[in-house]
Design a protein around this motif. Sequence first.
Motif, PDB file in Angstrom:
ATOM      1  N   ASP A  99     -14.179 -19.181 -24.374  1.00 14.80           N
ATOM      2  CA  ASP A  99     -15.276 -19.915 -25.007  1.00 14.80           C
ATOM      3  C   ASP A  99     -16.051 -19.029 -25.975  1.00 14.80           C
ATOM      4  O   ASP A  99     -16.413 -19.461 -27.070  1.00 14.80           O
ATOM      5  N   CYS A 100     -16.290 -17.774 -25.583  1.00 14.89           N
ATOM      6  CA  CYS A 100     -17.000 -16.839 -26.472  1.00 14.89           C
ATOM      7  C   CYS A 100     -16.187 -16.575 -27.738  1.00 14.89           C
ATOM      8  O   CYS A 100     -16.738 -16.564 -28.847  1.00 14.89           O
ATOM      9  N   ASN A 135     -13.963 -18.505 -29.089  1.00 12.85           N
ATOM     10  CA  ASN A 135     -13.972 -19.720 -29.909  1.00 12.85           C
ATOM     11  C   ASN A 135     -15.277 -19.847 -30.699  1.00 12.85           C
ATOM     12  O   ASN A 135     -15.262 -20.259 -31.865  1.00 12.85           O
ATOM     13  N   GLN A 136     -16.400 -19.509 -30.081  1.00 12.08           N
ATOM     14  CA  GLN A 136     -17.687 -19.559 -30.784  1.00 12.08           C
ATOM     15  C   GLN A 136     -17.718 -18.557 -31.935  1.00 12.08           C
ATOM     16  O   GLN A 136     -18.200 -18.866 -33.025  1.00 12.08           O
ATOM     17  N   ILE A 137     -17.187 -17.361 -31.690  1.00 15.27           N
ATOM     18  CA  ILE A 137     -17.140 -16.349 -32.754  1.00 15.27           C
ATOM     19  C   ILE A 137     -16.237 -16.819 -33.882  1.00 15.27           C
ATOM     20  O   ILE A 137     -16.558 -16.679 -35.065  1.00 15.27           O
ATOM     21  N   LYS A 145     -15.523 -19.934 -34.750  1.00 14.24           N
ATOM     22  CA  LYS A 145     -16.195 -21.011 -35.484  1.00 14.24           C
ATOM     23  C   LYS A 145     -17.270 -20.463 -36.409  1.00 14.24           C
ATOM     24  O   LYS A 145     -17.416 -20.930 -37.547  1.00 14.24           O
ATOM     25  N   ALA A 146     -18.019 -19.475 -35.934  1.00 16.91           N
ATOM     26  CA  ALA A 146     -19.060 -18.875 -36.781  1.00 16.91           C
ATOM     27  C   ALA A 146     -18.433 -18.175 -37.982  1.00 16.91           C
ATOM     28  O   ALA A 146     -18.930 -18.300 -39.109  1.00 16.91           O
TER      29      ALA A 146
END
Length: 104
Positions: free
Chosen positions: A71-72, A74-76, A78-79
Motif C-alpha cells: 500500500d505504501c 502504491n501511494q508513492i 501514484k504521487a
Amino acid sequence: MALGMQDILESFQGTKFFYMEQAGNRSLYSSSSFRNKVVQRQDEKWWLLVPCIPFGGLLDKCRKHLKHQRDCANQIHKAAMAINNHILNEMKVPESYMAGLPKV
C-alpha cells in the motif's frame, strides 16, 4: 518519496520468503522447507520472479507487513505519477516537433 521507497526496500531484509528466477530451478536454494509458488507467467512478463515461501505459508504478521508495504509503495507510485503528469502538462512542445508530426 525516495526515502519512502528506500525504507520499503530496506524492510525486506530477513524476510521469511525469497524470489527465484524460474519456478523449476531448485538448485539456487536446496532447502526442502521452502516451496515455489506455481505461477503461470505470460510470455510478455518473463522477467517477473517467482516467490518461494515456507510450506506452512507466511505468518499473519509477515502477511500484514507485506500488504502495508504494498500500500505504501502504491501511494508513492501514484504521487510520482501525479508529479510527472503535472510537469509534463506544463512543458511546452517545440514547434519543430509539432511540425514533424504526421497530419491527420
